[in-house]
Scaffold this motif. Structure first.
Motif, PDB file in Angstrom:
ATOM      1  N   ASN A  63      -2.734  -8.632  -5.978  1.00 26.85           N
ATOM      2  CA  ASN A  63      -2.320  -7.442  -6.721  1.00 26.85           C
ATOM      3  C   ASN A  63      -3.503  -6.596  -7.190  1.00 26.85           C
ATOM      4  O   ASN A  63      -3.333  -5.397  -7.463  1.00 26.85           O
ATOM      5  CB  ASN A  63      -1.453  -7.840  -7.917  1.00 26.85           C
ATOM      6  CG  ASN A  63      -0.011  -8.118  -7.529  1.00 26.85           C
ATOM      7  OD1 ASN A  63       0.498  -7.558  -6.556  1.00 26.85           O
ATOM      8  ND2 ASN A  63       0.652  -8.989  -8.262  1.00 26.85           N
ATOM      9  N   PRO A  68      -6.360  -0.990   1.247  1.00 25.01           N
ATOM     10  CA  PRO A  68      -5.161  -1.356   2.009  1.00 25.01           C
ATOM     11  C   PRO A  68      -5.353  -2.673   2.746  1.00 25.01           C
ATOM     12  O   PRO A  68      -6.432  -2.946   3.287  1.00 25.01           O
ATOM     13  CB  PRO A  68      -4.998  -0.186   2.992  1.00 25.01           C
ATOM     14  CG  PRO A  68      -5.683   0.965   2.323  1.00 25.01           C
ATOM     15  CD  PRO A  68      -6.852   0.361   1.601  1.00 25.01           C
ATOM     16  N   HIS A  85       7.803 -11.514  -2.965  1.00 29.04           N
ATOM     17  CA  HIS A  85       7.729 -10.087  -2.652  1.00 29.04           C
ATOM     18  C   HIS A  85       7.943  -9.242  -3.898  1.00 29.04           C
ATOM     19  O   HIS A  85       7.270  -8.226  -4.105  1.00 29.04           O
ATOM     20  CB  HIS A  85       8.757  -9.726  -1.583  1.00 29.04           C
ATOM     21  CG  HIS A  85       8.840  -8.259  -1.313  1.00 29.04           C
ATOM     22  ND1 HIS A  85       9.828  -7.454  -1.857  1.00 29.04           N
ATOM     23  CD2 HIS A  85       8.030  -7.432  -0.601  1.00 29.04           C
ATOM     24  CE1 HIS A  85       9.637  -6.216  -1.463  1.00 29.04           C
ATOM     25  NE2 HIS A  85       8.561  -6.164  -0.709  1.00 29.04           N
ATOM     26  N   THR A  89       2.947  -6.207  -6.670  1.00 27.70           N
ATOM     27  CA  THR A  89       3.059  -4.854  -7.238  1.00 27.70           C
ATOM     28  C   THR A  89       2.020  -3.894  -6.683  1.00 27.70           C
ATOM     29  O   THR A  89       2.036  -2.713  -7.017  1.00 27.70           O
ATOM     30  CB  THR A  89       2.918  -4.925  -8.766  1.00 27.70           C
ATOM     31  OG1 THR A  89       1.664  -5.541  -9.106  1.00 27.70           O
ATOM     32  CG2 THR A  89       4.051  -5.745  -9.370  1.00 27.70           C
ATOM     33  N   ASN A  90       1.122  -4.394  -5.854  1.00 25.76           N
ATOM     34  CA  ASN A  90       0.045  -3.571  -5.318  1.00 25.76           C
ATOM     35  C   ASN A  90       0.579  -2.677  -4.199  1.00 25.76           C
ATOM     36  O   ASN A  90       1.009  -3.158  -3.149  1.00 25.76           O
ATOM     37  CB  ASN A  90      -1.067  -4.478  -4.783  1.00 25.76           C
ATOM     38  CG  ASN A  90      -2.326  -3.719  -4.410  1.00 25.76           C
ATOM     39  OD1 ASN A  90      -2.300  -2.512  -4.208  1.00 25.76           O
ATOM     40  ND2 ASN A  90      -3.435  -4.425  -4.334  1.00 25.76           N
ATOM     41  N   GLU A  91       0.568  -1.380  -4.411  1.00 21.45           N
ATOM     42  CA  GLU A  91       1.099  -0.443  -3.423  1.00 21.45           C
ATOM     43  C   GLU A  91       0.239  -0.337  -2.172  1.00 21.45           C
ATOM     44  O   GLU A  91       0.656   0.270  -1.181  1.00 21.45           O
ATOM     45  CB  GLU A  91       1.271   0.940  -4.054  1.00 21.45           C
ATOM     46  CG  GLU A  91       2.315   0.970  -5.170  1.00 21.45           C
ATOM     47  CD  GLU A  91       2.505   2.357  -5.753  1.00 21.45           C
ATOM     48  OE1 GLU A  91       1.750   3.271  -5.350  1.00 21.45           O
ATOM     49  OE2 GLU A  91       3.413   2.527  -6.599  1.00 21.45           O
ATOM     50  N   LYS A  92      -0.949  -0.932  -2.207  1.00 22.06           N
ATOM     51  CA  LYS A  92      -1.822  -0.900  -1.036  1.00 22.06           C
ATOM     52  C   LYS A  92      -1.489  -1.992  -0.027  1.00 22.06           C
ATOM     53  O   LYS A  92      -2.042  -2.028   1.069  1.00 22.06           O
ATOM     54  CB  LYS A  92      -3.288  -1.023  -1.473  1.00 22.06           C
ATOM     55  CG  LYS A  92      -3.790   0.154  -2.296  1.00 22.06           C
ATOM     56  CD  LYS A  92      -5.266   0.028  -2.621  1.00 22.06           C
ATOM     57  CE  LYS A  92      -5.746   1.195  -3.477  1.00 22.06           C
ATOM     58  NZ  LYS A  92      -5.633   2.486  -2.759  1.00 22.06           N
ATOM     59  N   ILE A  94       0.448  -3.740   2.814  1.00 23.31           N
ATOM     60  CA  ILE A  94       1.265  -3.343   3.961  1.00 23.31           C
ATOM     61  C   ILE A  94       1.838  -4.617   4.573  1.00 23.31           C
ATOM     62  O   ILE A  94       1.138  -5.620   4.713  1.00 23.31           O
ATOM     63  CB  ILE A  94       0.408  -2.599   5.003  1.00 23.31           C
ATOM     64  CG1 ILE A  94      -0.247  -1.360   4.366  1.00 23.31           C
ATOM     65  CG2 ILE A  94       1.241  -2.211   6.229  1.00 23.31           C
ATOM     66  CD1 ILE A  94      -1.409  -0.820   5.167  1.00 23.31           C
TER      67      ILE A  94
END
Length: 218
Positions: A63, A68, A85, A89-92, A94
């Protein structure tokens, strides 16, 4: 490794994580795609090695990653994969879909496969498959036509799913189980190993036997 490879981390360094690592190696042997940089697993110490690959952290470390990164959730249980999942919380991050080169997919024009899926060796499906995100099809799973697999469905080795079946979110199908055609299984239901599902099953139950019947509810 070649500089144009995609960096990939595997979440889960247990038996299935090692299985996924082997799948990635087979993918790379045919078409170099990924550079596996390590495992994320809170059950190991940073710097430990699993099958030659370093453990690079746990959930908090993932996190806090500031670039990316491709991550595959190598967790066999549907509920565990779904819970982990929800904690990422890490939006980077993929979530690529990993497909073993041996998988038989005769008609991809009319198939949908979501993100974060894992399709293991010797899996085969026919046509008009709808596979939502984070589905796991383990070794030797057979899937018929017009099947719908909701998010976080897991099938274990040698499962057979006939045509026009619908499996709800986070359904878990045990080793060698069979689901006959036109059956619906509700969300969060567990189908025991070797069971034969001949009629639709409700949500939140565990079903076993031939024919499969609910033995408890959660």
């Amino acid at each position: 490794m070649e500089s144009n490879l995609q960096e990939l981390a595997i979440y889960g360094a247990g038996g299935f994580g090692r299985h996924v690592l082997a799948i990635v190696k087979r993918i790379n042997a045919i078409s170099p795609t990924y550079n596996v940089i390590g495992f994320y697993d809170d059950g190991f110490k940073i710097g430990d090695h699993v099958n030659g690959i370093p453990v690079i952290g746990g959930l908090d470390d993932l996190n806090n990653t500031d670039k990316p990164i491709n991550v595959v959730l190598a967790l066999g249980w549907s509920e565990v994969r779904k819970r982990v999942h929800s904690l990422i919380t890490n939006e980077k991050v993929i979530f690529p879909t990993i497909i073993d080169p041996s998988v038989v997919m005769p008609d991809m024009e009319y198939a949908h496969i979501g993100k974060g899926c894992i399709i293991c060796e010797s899996v085969a499906f026919t046509c008009n498959l709808y596979m939502d995100d984070f589905v796991l099809l383990n070794m030797g799973t057979m899937v018929g036509h017009d099947v719908k697999l909701s998010p976080f469905v897991s099938t274990m080795p040698s499962v057979s799913i006939s045509g026009e079946v619908s499996l709800g979110e986070a359904v878990y199908v045990g080793v060698g189980a069979t689901v006959i055609n036109r059956v619906e299984v509700g969300r969060n239901t567990i189908i025991g190993a070797g069971a034969v599902v001949t009629k639709s099953l409700p949500s939140d139950c565990t079903a076993v036997g031939i024919p499969a019947k609910p033995i408890k509810f959660r």
